[in-house]
Motif scaffolding. Structure first.
Motif, short mmCIF file in Angstrom:
data_model
loop_
_atom_site.label_atom_id
_atom_site.label_comp_id
_atom_site.label_asym_id
_atom_site.label_seq_id
_atom_site.Cartn_x
_atom_site.Cartn_y
_atom_site.Cartn_z
N ARG A 55 -9.59 2.30 26.25
CA ARG A 55 -9.73 1.00 25.61
C ARG A 55 -8.68 0.78 24.52
O ARG A 55 -8.18 -0.33 24.33
CB ARG A 55 -11.14 0.86 25.03
N ASP A 56 -8.34 1.85 23.78
CA ASP A 56 -7.42 1.73 22.65
C ASP A 56 -6.02 2.24 22.97
O ASP A 56 -5.28 2.65 22.06
CB ASP A 56 -7.98 2.46 21.44
N GLU A 59 -2.95 1.16 20.89
CA GLU A 59 -3.01 1.28 19.44
C GLU A 59 -2.46 2.59 18.89
O GLU A 59 -2.59 2.87 17.70
CB GLU A 59 -4.46 1.10 18.98
#
Length: 211
Positions: A55-56, A59
């Motif tokens: 999901r990240d 980042e």
């Protein structure tokens, strides 16, 4: 601050040579930008794949070239052609080196755009509100791997724009940010097609080679 506008729904993406559209997840939210004018409506889609990106994944720490030879002696040449209806294609290809720290490779293809909105003329002088934002594509890539002649990576394509037909109709045009995550899995040199959904859908033609 992000404001959730919608939940999720099914949209169509064409993958590779498949004739049948495949469902993917669509999430929408909006936020007021502090870096440029206006409110941004984000529509995020995830292309279907046999594996998923974290999901990240976008980042992490960004890749910074150092001139030092990577301990993983390969890179992915990712050819990406983006084409909207009735328009010439934009070449947003990237060369992504493998790296032991697995950073996020990012390349900005955006250009600053400025408009004068709500213009009023007083003799030879025109006044209005300055509206500016970065227009174009932004590409990210991470998690490169090769297994049994199959190439994998997490590939992200963002497109920021304001539809032309909305610029003259309001003093606060809504900025669109269409965002597609592609958990890419395929053979070297083969061509795959995806749809970047939004107010102005764009076809992405993707081919990955290993060097």
């Amino acid at each position: 601050m992000r404001k959730i506008a919608l939940g999720t729904s099914a949209v169509a993406i064409v993958l590779g040579g498949c004739a049948t559209p495949q469902p993917t997840t669509l999430t929408s939210y909006s936020y007021a930008s502090e870096q440029h004018s206006g409110t941004v409506l984000v529509e995020e889609t995830i292309a279907p794949s046999a594996f998923g990106c974290a999901r990240d994944w976008r980042e992490g720490k960004q890749y910074v070239p150092t001139g030092i030879h990577s301990m993983y002696p390969f890179k992915f040449e990712v050819q990406i052609l983006a084409q909207g209806p009735g328009k010439d294609s934009d070449d947003i290809s990237v060369s992504v080196p493998a790296h032991r720290a697995n950073p996020v490779f990012a390349k900005d293809f955006q250009k600053s755009v400025t408009w004068m909105l709500g213009t009023e003329s007083n003799g030879m002088i025109s006044q209005g509100d300055l509206f500016y934002y970065p227009q174009g594509y932004f590409v990210r890539a991470r998690d490169l791997s090769i297994k049994d002649n199959t190439l994998r990576l997490c590939l992200g394509v963002d497109r920021m724009y304001v539809p032309a037909d909305t610029l003259g109709g309001t003093d606060e045009p809504l900025i669109r940010l269409d965002r597609l995550t592609i958990p890419f899995e395929g053979k070297s040199g083969e061509t795959y097609r995806y749809t970047l959904q939004g107010a102005e859908p764009v076809t992405l033609t993707v081919k990955v080679d290993v060097k």
